[in-house]
Scaffold this motif. Structure first.
Motif, PDB file in Angstrom:
ATOM      1  N   MET A   1       5.913  -6.166  -6.829  1.00 15.83           N
ATOM      2  CA  MET A   1       6.447  -5.504  -5.642  1.00 15.83           C
ATOM      3  C   MET A   1       5.893  -4.079  -5.501  1.00 15.83           C
ATOM      4  O   MET A   1       5.524  -3.683  -4.406  1.00 15.83           O
ATOM      5  N   LYS A   2       5.843  -3.366  -6.643  1.00 11.03           N
ATOM      6  CA  LYS A   2       5.347  -2.006  -6.632  1.00 11.03           C
ATOM      7  C   LYS A   2       3.856  -1.982  -6.255  1.00 11.03           C
ATOM      8  O   LYS A   2       3.414  -1.126  -5.503  1.00 11.03           O
ATOM      9  N   GLN A   3       3.103  -2.952  -6.773  1.00 10.14           N
ATOM     10  CA  GLN A   3       1.674  -3.035  -6.479  1.00 10.14           C
ATOM     11  C   GLN A   3       1.457  -3.315  -4.992  1.00 10.14           C
ATOM     12  O   GLN A   3       0.535  -2.789  -4.367  1.00 10.14           O
ATOM     13  N   THR A   4       2.314  -4.138  -4.389  1.00 15.13           N
ATOM     14  CA  THR A   4       2.226  -4.443  -2.961  1.00 15.13           C
ATOM     15  C   THR A   4       2.462  -3.179  -2.142  1.00 15.13           C
ATOM     16  O   THR A   4       1.773  -2.933  -1.148  1.00 15.13           O
ATOM     17  N   LYS A   5       3.417  -2.376  -2.567  1.00 15.89           N
ATOM     18  CA  LYS A   5       3.721  -1.119  -1.869  1.00 15.89           C
ATOM     19  C   LYS A   5       2.533  -0.164  -1.953  1.00 15.89           C
ATOM     20  O   LYS A   5       2.186   0.495  -0.977  1.00 15.89           O
ATOM     21  N   VAL A   6       1.893  -0.092  -3.118  1.00 19.82           N
ATOM     22  CA  VAL A   6       0.735   0.775  -3.312  1.00 19.82           C
ATOM     23  C   VAL A   6      -0.401   0.316  -2.406  1.00 19.82           C
ATOM     24  O   VAL A   6      -1.051   1.130  -1.735  1.00 19.82           O
ATOM     25  N   LYS A   7      -0.670  -0.997  -2.367  1.00 16.98           N
ATOM     26  CA  LYS A   7      -1.736  -1.529  -1.516  1.00 16.98           C
ATOM     27  C   LYS A   7      -1.437  -1.270  -0.040  1.00 16.98           C
ATOM     28  O   LYS A   7      -2.337  -0.956   0.730  1.00 16.98           O
ATOM     29  N   GLU A   8      -0.185  -1.381   0.359  1.00 18.79           N
ATOM     30  CA  GLU A   8       0.210  -1.112   1.751  1.00 18.79           C
ATOM     31  C   GLU A   8      -0.033   0.356   2.090  1.00 18.79           C
ATOM     32  O   GLU A   8      -0.547   0.673   3.162  1.00 18.79           O
ATOM     33  N   ASN A   9       0.295   1.247   1.167  1.00 20.89           N
ATOM     34  CA  ASN A   9       0.054   2.681   1.388  1.00 20.89           C
ATOM     35  C   ASN A   9      -1.443   2.982   1.470  1.00 20.89           C
ATOM     36  O   ASN A   9      -1.874   3.782   2.294  1.00 20.89           O
ATOM     37  N   GLU A  10      -2.236   2.338   0.611  1.00 22.37           N
ATOM     38  CA  GLU A  10      -3.686   2.517   0.653  1.00 22.37           C
ATOM     39  C   GLU A  10      -4.258   2.021   1.976  1.00 22.37           C
ATOM     40  O   GLU A  10      -5.141   2.653   2.563  1.00 22.37           O
ATOM     41  N   ARG A  11      -3.766   0.876   2.442  1.00 21.57           N
ATOM     42  CA  ARG A  11      -4.230   0.319   3.708  1.00 21.57           C
ATOM     43  C   ARG A  11      -3.890   1.267   4.863  1.00 21.57           C
ATOM     44  O   ARG A  11      -4.742   1.555   5.713  1.00 21.57           O
ATOM     45  N   LYS A  12      -2.664   1.776   4.869  1.00 21.58           N
ATOM     46  CA  LYS A  12      -2.265   2.713   5.926  1.00 21.58           C
ATOM     47  C   LYS A  12      -3.115   3.979   5.890  1.00 21.58           C
ATOM     48  O   LYS A  12      -3.531   4.491   6.928  1.00 21.58           O
ATOM     49  N   HIS A  13      -3.381   4.473   4.680  1.00 17.79           N
ATOM     50  CA  HIS A  13      -4.217   5.667   4.535  1.00 17.79           C
ATOM     51  C   HIS A  13      -5.633   5.388   5.049  1.00 17.79           C
ATOM     52  O   HIS A  13      -6.219   6.217   5.754  1.00 17.79           O
ATOM     53  N   SER A  14      -6.183   4.227   4.707  1.00 17.63           N
ATOM     54  CA  SER A  14      -7.532   3.854   5.162  1.00 17.63           C
ATOM     55  C   SER A  14      -7.581   3.718   6.673  1.00 17.63           C
ATOM     56  O   SER A  14      -8.538   4.158   7.317  1.00 17.63           O
ATOM     57  N   GLU A  15      -6.561   3.111   7.261  1.00 17.58           N
ATOM     58  CA  GLU A  15      -6.504   2.961   8.723  1.00 17.58           C
ATOM     59  C   GLU A  15      -6.438   4.316   9.398  1.00 17.58           C
ATOM     60  O   GLU A  15      -7.109   4.549  10.402  1.00 17.58           O
ATOM     61  N   LYS A  16      -5.633   5.216   8.841  1.00 23.72           N
ATOM     62  CA  LYS A  16      -5.505   6.554   9.407  1.00 23.72           C
ATOM     63  C   LYS A  16      -6.839   7.302   9.319  1.00 23.72           C
ATOM     64  O   LYS A  16      -7.258   7.955  10.275  1.00 23.72           O
ATOM     65  N   ALA A  17      -7.511   7.183   8.170  1.00 27.90           N
ATOM     66  CA  ALA A  17      -8.812   7.842   7.988  1.00 27.90           C
ATOM     67  C   ALA A  17      -9.836   7.276   8.965  1.00 27.90           C
ATOM     68  O   ALA A  17     -10.625   8.023   9.555  1.00 27.90           O
TER      69      ALA A  17
END
Length: 161
Positions: A1-17
């Motif tokens: 679950m924690k790893q999924t949250k980290v990947k979701e945050n990375e994806r959001k950061h990449s989309e924003k960038a």
């Protein structure tokens, strides 16, 4: 679950960038001090920035595209465009050239074009940066006329210098 949250945050950061990068690129085109056009190699106009619309005197790309080429360029420049089109279709394009346009208000403007290739929507296209050199050309013409007048007045002068 924690790893999924980290990947979701990375994806959001990449989309924003990515969105920020796209916005920066778009702003650099739109706010450029040079007029910019992107054309298909067959000559179809795909994009013009604000400065180019300002130079032409039109409000939008659609308005500009409604005007036939023969009414947008002086005859000598139409031949230059034909040559550019032919050469670009052969994979060659000169780095620089000059041309004169007919603006919406009928005014003739002299432009210096810097040309190259760019991939636009997955297709190789021509990218042209235009510098409006009308003012510079007029100033040079006035200076040449003044110099000629000066030399003629000296030649006609009865006083030997």
């Amino acid at each position: 679950m924690k790893q999924t949250k980290v990947k979701e945050n990375e994806r959001k950061h990449s989309e924003k960038a990515l969105m920020s990068e796209k916005e920066n690129f778009r702003n650099s085109l739109e706010m450029s001090p040079f007029g910019i056009e992107i054309l298909k190699l067959n000559g179809d106009l795909l994009f013009v920035n604000r400065k180019m619309l300002e130079i032409w005197g039109y409000e939008s790309l659609e308005d500009l595209k409604q005007i036939p080429l023969s009414q947008r360029f002086v005859p000598e420049s139409i031949q230059t465009i034909r040559d550019l089109k032919k050469r670009s279709q052969q994979g060659q394009i000169p780095e620089q050239c000059g041309m004169s346009i007919i603006c919406k208000d009928g005014q003739i403007r002299d432009l210096h074009a810097y040309t190259g290739f760019v991939v636009w929507n997955g297709e190789q296209c021509a990218q042209v940066f235009f510098e409006d050199i009308t003012g510079r050309n007029r100033a040079e013409t006035r200076l040449t006329e003044e110099q000629n007048n000066f030399y003629q007045s000296i030649a006609k002068s009865p006083v030997i210098l």
